[in-house]
Design an enzyme around this catalytic site. Structure first.
Site, mmCIF file in Angstrom:
data_model
loop_
_atom_site.group_PDB
_atom_site.id
_atom_site.type_symbol
_atom_site.label_atom_id
_atom_site.label_comp_id
_atom_site.label_asym_id
_atom_site.label_seq_id
_atom_site.Cartn_x
_atom_site.Cartn_y
_atom_site.Cartn_z
ATOM 1 N N TYR A 12 -9.107 -5.766 -16.877
ATOM 2 C CA TYR A 12 -10.507 -6.316 -16.992
ATOM 3 C C TYR A 12 -10.978 -6.781 -15.482
ATOM 4 C CZ TYR A 12 -8.961 -6.303 -21.867
ATOM 5 O OH TYR A 12 -8.449 -5.812 -23.149
ATOM 6 N N TYR A 140 -12.815 -6.921 -32.634
ATOM 7 C CA TYR A 140 -12.146 -6.401 -31.407
ATOM 8 C C TYR A 140 -11.044 -5.986 -32.056
ATOM 9 C CZ TYR A 140 -9.206 -5.843 -27.184
ATOM 10 O OH TYR A 140 -8.616 -5.310 -26.426
ATOM 11 N N ASP A 246 -6.933 -6.615 -39.819
ATOM 12 C CA ASP A 246 -6.192 -6.674 -38.319
ATOM 13 C C ASP A 246 -5.779 -8.080 -38.431
ATOM 14 O OD1 ASP A 246 -5.600 -6.917 -36.015
ATOM 15 O OD2 ASP A 246 -7.249 -5.636 -35.314
ATOM 16 N N LYS A 275 0.977 -9.550 -31.712
ATOM 17 C CA LYS A 275 1.025 -10.699 -30.853
ATOM 18 C C LYS A 275 2.245 -11.812 -31.237
ATOM 19 C CE LYS A 275 -3.895 -10.628 -29.394
ATOM 20 N NZ LYS A 275 -3.815 -10.417 -27.936
HETATM 21 C C1 LIG Z 1 -7.429 -8.620 -33.678
HETATM 22 C C2 LIG Z 1 -6.783 -7.783 -32.364
HETATM 23 N N1 LIG Z 1 -6.466 -6.412 -32.632
HETATM 24 C C3 LIG Z 1 -5.900 -5.883 -31.935
HETATM 25 C C4 LIG Z 1 -5.431 -6.298 -30.611
HETATM 26 C C5 LIG Z 1 -4.867 -5.239 -29.612
HETATM 27 O O1 LIG Z 1 -3.570 -5.738 -29.445
HETATM 28 P P1 LIG Z 1 -2.744 -5.423 -28.340
HETATM 29 O O2 LIG Z 1 -3.314 -5.976 -26.936
HETATM 30 O O3 LIG Z 1 -1.350 -5.907 -28.265
HETATM 31 O O4 LIG Z 1 -2.808 -3.856 -28.169
HETATM 32 C C6 LIG Z 1 -5.794 -7.699 -30.101
HETATM 33 C C7 LIG Z 1 -5.675 -8.099 -28.879
HETATM 34 O O5 LIG Z 1 -6.232 -8.900 -28.292
HETATM 35 C C8 LIG Z 1 -6.677 -8.336 -31.258
HETATM 36 O O6 LIG Z 1 -6.958 -9.524 -30.873
#
Ligand SMILES: Cc1ncc(COP(=O)(O)O)c(C=O)c1O
Length: 425
Positions: A12, A140, A246, A275
């Site tokens: 980024y 996201y 998610d 995470k």
């Molecule tokens: C809600 C959500 N899903 C998926 C992801 C993607 O995860 P990664 O960065 O481990 O690929 C993120 C990353 O910030 C996220 O906040």
């Protein structure tokens, strides 16, 4: 400092002329120690994953012990205790009914797995045409190609790729009720009515409705009430559409419960964790599915099997750390720690007023200040650095999502640095 030859390509970032001054040489608890001798409190837990802080002795020990046995073996045709035990543990902790765990190595890939699982579910049932998705605007779900298509490609950070991505459907989330004080910009009822219409209109082509439950992260830090998710669950069932939650960002306590879905008292058909799952030690995600979803993949041949298998899925080091992390989370009463963090964030941030500030909001261990124009953040990172705090504003928000072990004085220092910016700018 990064090399002038740009051998290391940063995320980024415009690489031309990029100078990164903050070189971390050691990290401990919530503090990053830099080569130039400065120490910064990490207010964002390395993109929210380092939930126990850095260099945790028990996590280090779990990692070392596993490394002495083996670091990794493929899960194709082999199995091992760390992956099996972690799958069992996650099933025991997750909302009831999520009985099966598919591991991958990042949140993005965990969500890609969820998408493929949802699409193949309908194919395996012999119901054709259900391979599109309905998603919340300002969502996201990661940066890989499939999940970018769920992340608001018209309006969000992936808009550059909108012509290249699968076209999905979107509905707006409830907005503007993060802490009960802000102006309500879209009510739950209004958002649900749009959702009901979209589901009715597109059910025949929808594999699933996907959302970040209650807290939308990188798409703008919008918070919305559990009532929306509870009703979304009912509407998805009514229309024969799977619900994918998610929980990559929300899982492991961020919204005040272990999983955000719990507050809506629902079980999604598919739930994704990442995470905090491996506490920032190694890449790991888990895609959990209900019996109903899992059973659709059973058969006498491989025809219905789930054809997915990342090399590093179920990495033994990552699973061993995740098991130790969950043990610490439960043993040390982390939900109480998170409640205390929320109290302090409310105390420090909710009354912040400034011309440029649109709203401050707090939910669990997440505190957000939103401004009218992202230009308001120019110079903030250096300002925070001088005050011993690592912040990373993006777009119109600056936020803190600290490690849950942060002490009160450090958390107040983070918040007061955020507030002080408005006194100084
Ligand atoms: C809600 C959500 N899903 C998926 C992801 C993607 O995860 P990664 O960065 O481990 O690929 C993120 C990353 O910030 C996220 O906040």
């Amino acid at each position: 400092m990064n090399s002038p030859a740009n051998t290391l390509w940063f995320p980024y970032a415009q690489m031309k002329g990029l100078e990164i001054q903050n070189e971390v040489v050691r990290a401990e608890g919530v503090r990053l120690h830099l080569r130039d001798g400065r120490t910064l409190i990490d207010a964002i837990a390395s993109w929210w994953c380092v939930i126990h802080g850095y260099n945790h002795p028990e996590l280090n020990a779990a990692l070392r012990a596993q490394a002495d046995d083996f670091a990794h073996v493929m899960l194709g045709g082999l199995t091992h205790a760390p992956a099996q035990l972690l799958a069992d543990r996650l099933v025991a902790l997750a909302p009831p009914g999520l009985g099966h765990v598919f591991f991958a190595d990042s949140g993005s890939v965990g969500m890609e797995v969820a998408m493929k699982m949802a699409v193949q579910y309908w194919m395996n049932l012999g119901i054709p045409g259900k391979h599109a998705f309905l998603s919340l605007r300002h969502g996201y779900h990661g940066d890989t190609t499939g999940v970018m298509s769920l992340g608001d490609p018209d309006d969000g950070m992936h808009r550059l790729f909108s012509g290249y991505l699968h076209r999905q459907h979107f509905v707006p989330p409830p907005e503007g009720m993060g802490d009960g004080r802000g102006e309500i910009r879209r009510s739950v009822d209004e958002a649900l009515s749009t959702l009901a219409t979209a589901l009715r209109q597109h059910a025949h082509e929808l594999a699933a409705f996907t959302c970040e439950p209650l807290l939308q992260g990188a798409g703008g830090f919008n918070f919305y009430p559990p009532a929306y998710l509870t009703e979304a669950r009912r509407l998805c069932d009514e229309q024969g559409v799977l619900l994918v939650c998610d929980e990559v960002a929300t899982g492991f306590g961020r919204t005040g419960t272990l999983f955000a879905c719990e507050q809506a008292r629902i079980t999604p058909d598919i739930m994704v964790l990442g995470k905090g799952l491996s506490a920032g030690y190694l890449g790991l995600s888990a895609t959990l599915a209900t019996d109903r979803v899992f059973n659709a993949f059973l058969g006498e041949s491989n025809d219905k099997a789930f054809m997915h298998g990342p090399t590093f899925m179920g990495n033994a080091l990552a699973c061993a750390v995740a098991l130790a992390s969950i043990q610490i989370f439960e043993r040390d009463g982390y939900l109480a720690k998170i409640r205390r963090i929320e109290e302090i964030l409310r105390d420090e941030l909710l009354d912040l007023r400034a011309d440029t500030v649109v709203e401050t909001r707090v939910f669990g261990a997440c505190g957000v200040v939103e401004v009218r124009d992202s230009l308001a953040w120019q110079g903030l990172q250096a300002f925070a650095g001088e005050r011993g705090v690592w912040l990373r504003p993006f777009d119109k928000v600056v936020y803190t999502m600290p490690a849950y072990v942060i002490d009160e004085a450090s958390l107040r220092q983070v918040c007061q640095t955020m507030s002080a910016w408005f006194g100084s700018s």
